[in-house]
Scaffold this motif. Structure first.
Motif, PDB file in Angstrom:
ATOM      1  N   LYS A  55       0.946  -1.268   0.097  1.00  0.00           N
ATOM      2  CA  LYS A  55       0.101  -0.002  -0.013  1.00  0.00           C
ATOM      3  C   LYS A  55       0.890   1.228  -0.168  1.00  0.00           C
ATOM      4  CE  LYS A  55      -4.478   1.306   2.418  1.00  0.00           C
ATOM      5  NZ  LYS A  55      -5.288   0.901   3.638  1.00  0.00           N
TER       6      LYS A  55
ATOM      7  N   GLN B   8       5.781   1.117   4.602  1.00  0.00           N
ATOM      8  CA  GLN B   8       4.362   0.598   3.863  1.00  0.00           C
ATOM      9  C   GLN B   8       3.806  -0.519   4.532  1.00  0.00           C
ATOM     10  OE1 GLN B   8       7.769   0.099   3.463  1.00  0.00           O
ATOM     11  NE2 GLN B   8       7.996  -1.150   1.306  1.00  0.00           N
ATOM     12  N   GLU B   9       2.463  -0.403   4.329  1.00  0.00           N
ATOM     13  CA  GLU B   9       1.806  -1.517   4.732  1.00  0.00           C
ATOM     14  C   GLU B   9       1.675  -2.483   3.502  1.00  0.00           C
ATOM     15  OE1 GLU B   9      -2.405  -0.680   5.851  1.00  0.00           O
ATOM     16  OE2 GLU B   9      -1.771   1.443   6.394  1.00  0.00           O
TER      17      GLU B   9
ATOM     18  N   GLU C   4       0.680  -6.849   2.497  1.00  0.00           N
ATOM     19  CA  GLU C   4      -0.495  -7.724   2.592  1.00  0.00           C
ATOM     20  C   GLU C   4      -0.220  -8.973   1.688  1.00  0.00           C
ATOM     21  OE1 GLU C   4      -5.222  -8.064   2.815  1.00  0.00           O
ATOM     22  OE2 GLU C   4      -4.401  -6.137   1.842  1.00  0.00           O
TER      23      GLU C   4
END
Length: 138
Positions: A25, A103-104, A106
């Motif tokens: 993200k 940063q995120e 996933e």
């Protein structure tokens, strides 16, 4: 006055682990913050795309890819920026992924990725992965 968008060559890594790929993200303060992208970045002058990929993944995630497979090249024009993207599949790497730029991140199944807000330039790739899954690795 010339209003043509700036042209940038970019590398992007589709990093796989257990049938999932890494979505990152974009952090607040960066253009298009909150949207997902594949890790990577701009190719420096006189740098090969493979060297840029290695450098960017070291700077962003603290990893060194050990299995790199070219996937696709494409161009995309945003309003103020035209990007020439080089996508690579990364099947193996040394090190442990760390978000060095805050940063995120996933790990997404290909189907989950299709439901995330990826950058416009990445959406076609995300859609292909949703159809192909990690079969692209075979």
């Amino acid at each position: 006055m010339n209003c043509a968008p700036k042209n940038v060559t970019v590398v992007a890594a589709i990093i796989w682990k257990d049938g999932r790929y890494l979505g990152v993200k974009r952090p607040e303060g960066k253009p298009m913050a909150g949207q997902y992208e594949f890790p990577g970045g701009k190719v420096e002058p006189d740098e090969s795309v493979q060297a840029a990929l290695m450098r960017e993944l070291g700077e962003e995630l603290d990893i060194t890819p050990t299995s790199i497979a070219f996937f696709k090249e494409k161009e995309h024009a945003y309003v103020h920026l035209a990007v020439h993207l080089h996508f690579f599949h990364i099947r193996a790497y040394e090190g442990e992924i760390k978000p060095l730029e805050g940063q995120e991140m996933e790990w997404l199944t290909p189907q989950e990725g299709a439901s995330r807000p990826f950058l416009e330039a990445d959406r076609e790739i995300v859609e292909q992965l949703a159809v192909l899954g990690d079969a692209v690795l075979q």
